[in-house]
Write an enzyme that holds these catalytic residues in place. Structure first.
Site, PDB file in Angstrom:
ATOM      1  N   ASP A  73     -80.825   3.746  63.770  1.00  0.00           N
ATOM      2  CA  ASP A  73     -81.669   2.553  63.866  1.00  0.00           C
ATOM      3  C   ASP A  73     -81.857   2.137  65.322  1.00  0.00           C
ATOM      4  OD1 ASP A  73     -83.251   0.575  62.899  1.00  0.00           O
ATOM      5  OD2 ASP A  73     -81.628  -0.673  62.104  1.00  0.00           O
ATOM      6  N   ASN A  92     -89.319   2.950  53.855  1.00  0.00           N
ATOM      7  CA  ASN A  92     -90.065   3.195  55.093  1.00  0.00           C
ATOM      8  C   ASN A  92     -91.541   3.529  54.834  1.00  0.00           C
ATOM      9  OD1 ASN A  92     -87.227   4.685  56.815  1.00  0.00           O
ATOM     10  ND2 ASN A  92     -88.069   2.633  57.060  1.00  0.00           N
TER      11      ASN A  92
END
Ligand code: IPE
Ligand code: MG
Length: 227
Positions: free
Chosen positions: A2, A50
């Site tokens: 991330d 996502n």
């Protein structure tokens, strides 16, 4: 993995530059894990959520991961790494990408150095729902459903429970990652953004992990044998 977007924003670059910069980290961490004797490494590359991102970013990620997989396949194979892709069920995944993933899995399937699982189009909840469907389809009676028999219907059921989850960038969330397998995982949240994460950061996480006392809900036996 991330923090790619924030890494790019800090440099006034488009988010895609952050994703591109992540490639170096991915290879560095794979090499560091293998050299440290880690048997199983999983990288969370793309979640079922996502897909909500702008299609330009999703398309970029699809192309990038394809390029990275093709470029590094010989290295992964030479290092004796067995590669697997976890997820990969959405029809929006380009056929060429699915083919490249299948080719890499086939090429490396007999390797025993380290198992690298790339979670791509992965969602922990989806895996659990699919396992339930698979049990029902197999006609398993309710009484025969145990934690063990249930886990046998998850994808790649030989994957051991997760020992350690490292989430970079300081975010402290599970984000639907291997929900079943992380039941007793240790968690580390380095503040460093993924494109800046390197082998020394990874080794520091391993060191921190080694100092954790894992009791799995039990109490430790008395060290000195006292009453
Ligand atoms: C992680 O970086 C990479 C993927 C999910 C593909 P992000 O894209 O989530 O980066 P931030 O969270 O916006 O910084
Ligand atoms: Mg993020």
């Amino acid at each position: 993995m991330d923090g790619n977007g924030r890494w790019a924003a800090q440099r006034s670059l488009p988010r895609t530059s952050g994703h591109r910069a992540a490639e170096t980290t991915v290879i560095d961490v794979i090499e560091a894990a293998r050299a440290a004797g880690v048997g199983w490494l999983s990288l969370y590359a793309f979640s079922t959520e996502n897909w909500r991102r702008p299609s330009s970013e999703v398309d970029f990620l699809m192309q990038l991961v394809r390029r990275v997989v093709r470029k590094h396949a010989p290295l992964l194979h030479a290092r004796g790494i067995r590669c697997r892709f976890l997820g990969m069920t959405d029809p929006r995944i380009p056929a060429e990408l699915a083919q490249d993933f299948t080719d890499l899995m086939t090429l490396t399937s007999d390797n025993r150095g380290m198992t690298l699982t790339i979670a791509f189009d992965h969602g922990g909840r989806r895996d659990i729902v699919e396992a339930a469907r698979s049990l029902i389809r197999a006609g398993v009676p309710a009484e025969a459903v145990t934690e063990q028999s249930f886990a046998a219907h998850l994808p790649f059921p030989d994957t051991p429970d997760v020992d350690l989850v490292i989430r970079t960038s300081g975010e402290q969330r599970i984000s639907n990652f291997m929900l079943w397998q992380v039941a007793y995982a240790e968690w580390i949240f380095p503040r460093v953004l993924w494109p800046d994460f390197r082998a020394p950061h990874f080794l520091e996480c391993l060191h921190t992990y080694q100092q954790r006392e894992r009791r799995f809900g039990d109490v430790l036996p008395k060290q000195n044998g006292g009453s």
